[in-house]
Design an enzyme around this catalytic site. Structure first.
Site, PDB file in Angstrom:
ATOM      1  N   GLU A  43       9.324   8.858  14.277  1.00  0.00           N
ATOM      2  CA  GLU A  43       9.774   7.522  14.663  1.00  0.00           C
ATOM      3  C   GLU A  43      11.144   7.148  14.080  1.00  0.00           C
ATOM      4  O   GLU A  43      11.457   5.973  13.917  1.00  0.00           O
ATOM      5  CB  GLU A  43       8.734   6.487  14.247  1.00  0.00           C
ATOM      6  CG  GLU A  43       7.423   6.625  15.008  1.00  0.00           C
ATOM      7  CD  GLU A  43       6.533   5.430  14.784  1.00  0.00           C
ATOM      8  OE1 GLU A  43       6.397   4.623  15.730  1.00  0.00           O
ATOM      9  OE2 GLU A  43       5.981   5.294  13.677  1.00  0.00           O
ATOM     10  N   HIS A  56       9.940   0.271   8.305  1.00  0.00           N
ATOM     11  CA  HIS A  56       8.847   0.310   9.289  1.00  0.00           C
ATOM     12  C   HIS A  56       7.559   0.561   8.533  1.00  0.00           C
ATOM     13  O   HIS A  56       7.445   1.527   7.776  1.00  0.00           O
ATOM     14  CB  HIS A  56       9.053   1.412  10.325  1.00  0.00           C
ATOM     15  CG  HIS A  56       7.810   1.664  11.139  1.00  0.00           C
ATOM     16  ND1 HIS A  56       7.157   0.670  11.835  1.00  0.00           N
ATOM     17  CD2 HIS A  56       7.075   2.802  11.330  1.00  0.00           C
ATOM     18  CE1 HIS A  56       6.092   1.182  12.437  1.00  0.00           C
ATOM     19  NE2 HIS A  56       6.017   2.460  12.139  1.00  0.00           N
ATOM     20  N   HIS A  75       2.969  -0.209   8.311  1.00  0.00           N
ATOM     21  CA  HIS A  75       1.689  -0.529   8.933  1.00  0.00           C
ATOM     22  C   HIS A  75       0.915  -1.457   7.994  1.00  0.00           C
ATOM     23  O   HIS A  75      -0.299  -1.343   7.880  1.00  0.00           O
ATOM     24  CB  HIS A  75       0.870   0.739   9.195  1.00  0.00           C
ATOM     25  CG  HIS A  75       1.647   1.833   9.862  1.00  0.00           C
ATOM     26  ND1 HIS A  75       1.445   3.165   9.569  1.00  0.00           N
ATOM     27  CD2 HIS A  75       2.630   1.799  10.802  1.00  0.00           C
ATOM     28  CE1 HIS A  75       2.265   3.906  10.300  1.00  0.00           C
ATOM     29  NE2 HIS A  75       2.998   3.106  11.050  1.00  0.00           N
ATOM     30  N   HIS A 135       0.002  -1.349  15.914  1.00  0.00           N
ATOM     31  CA  HIS A 135       0.764  -0.331  15.198  1.00  0.00           C
ATOM     32  C   HIS A 135       1.252  -0.830  13.839  1.00  0.00           C
ATOM     33  O   HIS A 135       0.864  -0.302  12.806  1.00  0.00           O
ATOM     34  CB  HIS A 135       1.943   0.104  16.072  1.00  0.00           C
ATOM     35  CG  HIS A 135       2.755   1.223  15.517  1.00  0.00           C
ATOM     36  ND1 HIS A 135       3.718   1.878  16.250  1.00  0.00           N
ATOM     37  CD2 HIS A 135       2.804   1.797  14.291  1.00  0.00           C
ATOM     38  CE1 HIS A 135       4.289   2.816  15.507  1.00  0.00           C
ATOM     39  NE2 HIS A 135       3.752   2.782  14.301  1.00  0.00           N
TER      40      HIS A 135
END
Length: 241
Positions: free
Chosen positions: A82, A101, A103, A173
């Site tokens: 990603e 980024h 989760h 996500h």
């Protein structure tokens, strides 16, 4: 490697800060075995530092690879699937110097319900100025994707969803947080998680009174000069001497 991708002495120092950012985000419960954080090599640069594909707690300075805005890095190391989250946000947003980024668990529910993520506390005032959007990957990849941002085109779509904001959620996500510095992006990722947890608690009690846009901007302006306080103590805790 083009000249713009060379790492000079200043950027070598940045490697240490980026390793610290990985440790901090793990210690604060934002990253676990997954997720990643990157930093642009310099203002106006078309290059950014991001680890090769590793769990964040395992990242060292030697693991940080110089990526270009196509999400590519020289060498044979396996890269994050990603990485296009980072490359396309940097391409679209020259003001952004760092991207996280994650989760983080308290944030994920707000990407799958109709309740928007909104600031309930002053240290999350950065959530007020721009509504926090939810990236719906099925609009771009259909109903059979793995929900991951594994191509430049999906990275473009996510960057467009983020727009000029500070945080975007990714349905089913996680989320992305950006900042004008690495400490600011880390701060925003941490307090997005904290705010999501507190907002859920407030919703269980009743109807929250959220910060207004003006309150959020005022709080952000006040706190911006004090982000280093959080960064310093988090770094000391995550990387004790």
């Amino acid at each position: 490697m083009s000249p713009s991708l060379r790492v000079d002495g200043t950027e070598s120092t940045l490697r240490g800060h980026l390793v610290a950012a990985n440790r901090i985000l793990v210690a604060q419960g934002v990253l676990d075995a997954y997720g990643h954080v990157s930093a642009r090599t310099a203002a106006g640069s078309a290059a950014f530092l991001l680890s090769r594909s590793l769990a964040p707690a395992s990242v060292t300075a030697a693991d940080l690879m110089v990526h270009d805005l196509d999400g590519e890095a020289p060498g044979s190391h396996r890269l994050y699937l990603e990485r296009f989250i980072h490359s396309e946000i940097y391409r679209r947003r020259p003001d952004v110097m760092a991207v996280v980024h994650s989760h983080s668990p308290s944030v994920v529910p707000f990407g799958v319900v109709a309740v928007p993520l909104r600031p309930v506390m002053h240290v999350a005032g950065f959530l007020a100025e721009h509504p926090v959007p939810v990236f719906e990957i099925s609009d771009y990849a259909g109903d059979g994707s793995d929900l991951l941002i594994t191509s430049p085109s999906l990275g473009v779509a996510l960057a467009e969803t983020l727009g000029e904001g500070t945080v975007a959620l990714m349905r089913g996500h996680g989320s992305v947080a950006v900042g004008a510095s690495l400490p600011e992006a880390v701060y925003r990722a941490v307090y997005t998680e904290v705010n999501a947890r507190l907002q859920a608690q407030a919703l269980a009690l009743g109807a929250p009174r959220y910060l207004t846009v003006q309150e959020g901007i005022a709080a952000t302006n006040s706190i911006r000069s004090q982000i280093d306080r959080a960064w310093d103590v988090w770094r000391e805790t995550a990387q004790p001497e």
